[in-house]
Design a protein around this motif. Structure first.
Motif, PDB file in Angstrom:
ATOM      1  N   PHE A  56      -0.450  -5.194   0.429  1.00 52.83           N
ATOM      2  CA  PHE A  56      -1.074  -3.936   0.042  1.00 52.83           C
ATOM      3  C   PHE A  56       0.073  -2.930  -0.065  1.00 52.83           C
ATOM      4  CE2 PHE A  56      -4.106  -0.419   1.805  1.00 52.83           C
ATOM      5  CZ  PHE A  56      -4.221   0.132   0.554  1.00 52.83           C
ATOM      6  N   THR A  57       0.462  -2.582  -1.302  1.00 47.75           N
ATOM      7  CA  THR A  57       1.649  -1.753  -1.492  1.00 47.75           C
ATOM      8  C   THR A  57       1.378  -0.451  -2.232  1.00 47.75           C
ATOM      9  OG1 THR A  57       3.940  -1.743  -2.308  1.00 47.75           O
ATOM     10  CG2 THR A  57       2.338  -2.958  -3.645  1.00 47.75           C
ATOM     11  N   ASP A  58       2.158   0.543  -1.872  1.00 54.41           N
ATOM     12  CA  ASP A  58       2.186   1.811  -2.590  1.00 54.41           C
ATOM     13  C   ASP A  58       3.094   1.618  -3.811  1.00 54.41           C
ATOM     14  OD1 ASP A  58       1.852   4.553  -3.125  1.00 54.41           O
ATOM     15  OD2 ASP A  58       3.618   5.084  -1.955  1.00 54.41           O
ATOM     16  N   VAL A  59       2.911   2.439  -4.838  1.00 58.32           N
ATOM     17  CA  VAL A  59       3.783   2.364  -6.014  1.00 58.32           C
ATOM     18  C   VAL A  59       5.081   3.115  -5.757  1.00 58.32           C
ATOM     19  CG1 VAL A  59       4.067   3.046  -8.430  1.00 58.32           C
ATOM     20  CG2 VAL A  59       1.941   1.991  -7.682  1.00 58.32           C
ATOM     21  N   GLY A  60       4.979   4.392  -5.359  1.00 59.88           N
ATOM     22  CA  GLY A  60       6.158   5.238  -5.201  1.00 59.88           C
ATOM     23  C   GLY A  60       6.854   5.012  -3.876  1.00 59.88           C
ATOM     24  N   MET A  61       8.038   4.389  -3.925  1.00 62.16           N
ATOM     25  CA  MET A  61       8.813   4.130  -2.713  1.00 62.16           C
ATOM     26  C   MET A  61      10.291   4.325  -3.009  1.00 62.16           C
ATOM     27  SD  MET A  61       7.142   0.743  -1.028  1.00 62.16           S
ATOM     28  CE  MET A  61       7.152  -0.200  -2.557  1.00 62.16           C
ATOM     29  N   PRO A  62      11.054   4.715  -1.983  1.00 63.87           N
ATOM     30  CA  PRO A  62      12.502   4.818  -2.175  1.00 63.87           C
ATOM     31  C   PRO A  62      13.118   3.418  -2.252  1.00 63.87           C
ATOM     32  CG  PRO A  62      11.952   5.173   0.124  1.00 63.87           C
ATOM     33  CD  PRO A  62      10.648   5.053  -0.626  1.00 63.87           C
ATOM     34  N   GLY A  63      14.338   3.339  -2.732  1.00 62.11           N
ATOM     35  CA  GLY A  63      15.020   2.047  -2.791  1.00 62.11           C
ATOM     36  C   GLY A  63      15.143   1.543  -4.213  1.00 62.11           C
ATOM     37  N   THR A  64      15.509   0.287  -4.340  1.00 61.73           N
ATOM     38  CA  THR A  64      15.805  -0.290  -5.651  1.00 61.73           C
ATOM     39  C   THR A  64      14.563  -0.760  -6.386  1.00 61.73           C
ATOM     40  OG1 THR A  64      16.108  -2.443  -4.627  1.00 61.73           O
ATOM     41  CG2 THR A  64      18.075  -1.086  -4.888  1.00 61.73           C
ATOM     42  N   MET A  65      13.425  -0.820  -5.690  1.00 65.54           N
ATOM     43  CA  MET A  65      12.228  -1.414  -6.285  1.00 65.54           C
ATOM     44  C   MET A  65      10.999  -0.586  -5.910  1.00 65.54           C
ATOM     45  SD  MET A  65      11.238  -5.428  -5.675  1.00 65.54           S
ATOM     46  CE  MET A  65      12.840  -6.126  -5.954  1.00 65.54           C
ATOM     47  N   LYS A  82      -1.932 -12.578  -2.546  1.00 67.51           N
ATOM     48  CA  LYS A  82      -2.806 -11.621  -3.225  1.00 67.51           C
ATOM     49  C   LYS A  82      -2.147 -10.241  -3.198  1.00 67.51           C
ATOM     50  CE  LYS A  82      -5.997 -14.819  -3.228  1.00 67.51           C
ATOM     51  NZ  LYS A  82      -6.091 -15.678  -4.362  1.00 67.51           N
ATOM     52  N   LEU A  83      -2.464  -9.396  -4.192  1.00 73.29           N
ATOM     53  CA  LEU A  83      -1.814  -8.086  -4.320  1.00 73.29           C
ATOM     54  C   LEU A  83      -2.808  -6.958  -4.541  1.00 73.29           C
ATOM     55  CD1 LEU A  83       0.948  -9.355  -6.746  1.00 73.29           C
ATOM     56  CD2 LEU A  83       1.361  -8.560  -4.417  1.00 73.29           C
ATOM     57  N   ILE A  84      -2.653  -5.897  -3.738  1.00 71.75           N
ATOM     58  CA  ILE A  84      -3.373  -4.639  -3.961  1.00 71.75           C
ATOM     59  C   ILE A  84      -2.305  -3.554  -4.073  1.00 71.75           C
ATOM     60  CG2 ILE A  84      -4.934  -2.904  -3.001  1.00 71.75           C
ATOM     61  CD1 ILE A  84      -6.461  -5.150  -1.624  1.00 71.75           C
ATOM     62  N   VAL A  85      -2.380  -2.758  -5.136  1.00 71.66           N
ATOM     63  CA  VAL A  85      -1.405  -1.711  -5.418  1.00 71.66           C
ATOM     64  C   VAL A  85      -2.134  -0.371  -5.426  1.00 71.66           C
ATOM     65  CG1 VAL A  85       0.273  -0.884  -7.119  1.00 71.66           C
ATOM     66  CG2 VAL A  85      -0.059  -3.350  -6.804  1.00 71.66           C
ATOM     67  N   ALA A  86      -1.538   0.636  -4.773  1.00 69.93           N
ATOM     68  CA  ALA A  86      -2.151   1.966  -4.722  1.00 69.93           C
ATOM     69  C   ALA A  86      -1.114   3.027  -5.111  1.00 69.93           C
ATOM     70  CB  ALA A  86      -2.681   2.249  -3.320  1.00 69.93           C
ATOM     71  N   SER A  87      -1.603   4.126  -5.701  1.00 68.02           N
ATOM     72  CA  SER A  87      -0.714   5.235  -6.045  1.00 68.02           C
ATOM     73  C   SER A  87      -1.474   6.549  -6.001  1.00 68.02           C
ATOM     74  CB  SER A  87      -0.132   5.048  -7.448  1.00 68.02           C
ATOM     75  OG  SER A  87       0.663   6.182  -7.784  1.00 68.02           O
ATOM     76  N   GLY A  88      -0.813   7.555  -5.467  1.00 63.39           N
ATOM     77  CA  GLY A  88      -1.373   8.896  -5.460  1.00 63.39           C
ATOM     78  C   GLY A  88      -0.828   9.735  -6.586  1.00 63.39           C
ATOM     79  N   ARG A  89       0.167   9.226  -7.289  1.00 61.42           N
ATOM     80  CA  ARG A  89       0.830   9.999  -8.337  1.00 61.42           C
ATOM     81  C   ARG A  89       0.339   9.692  -9.731  1.00 61.42           C
ATOM     82  NH1 ARG A  89       5.713   8.796  -5.244  1.00 61.42           N
ATOM     83  NH2 ARG A  89       5.961  10.506  -3.778  1.00 61.42           N
ATOM     84  N   ILE A  91      -2.174   6.864 -12.397  1.00 61.96           N
ATOM     85  CA  ILE A  91      -3.104   5.753 -12.602  1.00 61.96           C
ATOM     86  C   ILE A  91      -2.312   4.664 -13.311  1.00 61.96           C
ATOM     87  CG2 ILE A  91      -5.238   5.000 -13.723  1.00 61.96           C
ATOM     88  CD1 ILE A  91      -5.677   7.060 -11.447  1.00 61.96           C
ATOM     89  N   ILE A  92      -2.279   3.510 -12.721  1.00 64.74           N
ATOM     90  CA  ILE A  92      -1.507   2.407 -13.275  1.00 64.74           C
ATOM     91  C   ILE A  92      -2.440   1.510 -14.102  1.00 64.74           C
ATOM     92  CG2 ILE A  92       0.002   0.445 -12.737  1.00 64.74           C
ATOM     93  CD1 ILE A  92       1.081   3.247 -11.822  1.00 64.74           C
ATOM     94  N   PHE A 103      -5.596  -2.463  -8.605  1.00 63.33           N
ATOM     95  CA  PHE A 103      -5.050  -1.122  -8.430  1.00 63.33           C
ATOM     96  C   PHE A 103      -6.116  -0.172  -7.896  1.00 63.33           C
ATOM     97  CE2 PHE A 103      -4.609   3.216  -9.975  1.00 63.33           C
ATOM     98  CZ  PHE A 103      -3.404   3.552  -9.364  1.00 63.33           C
ATOM     99  N   PHE A 104      -5.694   0.710  -6.978  1.00 61.35           N
ATOM    100  CA  PHE A 104      -6.571   1.765  -6.465  1.00 61.35           C
ATOM    101  C   PHE A 104      -5.809   3.082  -6.452  1.00 61.35           C
ATOM    102  CE2 PHE A 104      -8.368  -2.088  -4.754  1.00 61.35           C
ATOM    103  CZ  PHE A 104      -9.717  -1.887  -4.929  1.00 61.35           C
ATOM    104  N   PRO A 105      -6.404   4.145  -7.042  1.00 60.17           N
ATOM    105  CA  PRO A 105      -5.773   5.462  -6.947  1.00 60.17           C
ATOM    106  C   PRO A 105      -5.981   6.037  -5.552  1.00 60.17           C
ATOM    107  CG  PRO A 105      -7.847   5.612  -8.144  1.00 60.17           C
ATOM    108  CD  PRO A 105      -7.633   4.158  -7.825  1.00 60.17           C
TER     109      PRO A 105
END
Length: 130
Positions: A56-65, A82-89, A91-92, A103-105
């Motif tokens: 379960f990952t956020d989209v916006g993160m520091p680093g190379t990826m 399995k993958l769940i992706v979320a972002s507050g910035r 809509i992917i 994906f979840f906003p």
């Protein structure tokens, strides 16, 4: 894997407060939670452990990826995860994500995330019981 083992979910989120909330969500849903603050840390955990079934990952993160690159890396290297992706910035678009990911906003509904995790993990949990 024994039937009484909890499914292991890796939460990847750079914001400590949001990460702690996601860990609580996962634990209260009956799963084991691991946490990483960036993609590099997440990859190290995935390399070290063979029991992680969902990330379960956020989209916006520091680093190379960012979270999208991380999701593609996981799909290529660990296809069953399995993958769940979320972002507050932003809509992917589903087309930018690996096949089978969701994906979840932000802000997301805890109940919606738990429901999606249960749906995604049901086939795995059913196999463990037999």
């Amino acid at each position: 894997m024994a039937a009484n083992r909890k499914a292991v979910i890796l939460i990847v989120e750079d914001n400590a407060i949001i990460r702690m909330g996601a860990v609580d969500l996962v634990v209260h849903a009956g799963y084991e939670a691991l946490e990483a603050s960036n993609a590099e840390e997440a990859i190290r955990l995935l390399e070290a452990r063979t029991d992680i079934v969902l990330v379960f990952t956020d989209v916006g993160m520091p680093g190379t990826m960012d979270g999208i690159k991380l999701a593609h890396h996981i799909r290529n290297r660990w296809p069953p995860v399995k993958l769940i992706v979320a972002s507050g910035r932003s809509i992917i678009e589903q087309s930018r994500l690996p096949e089978g990911s969701h994906f979840f906003p932000k802000p997301y509904s805890d109940g919606t995330i738990v429901e999606q995790m249960r749906r995604m993990l049901a086939p795995i949990e059913t196999r463990q019981e037999s």
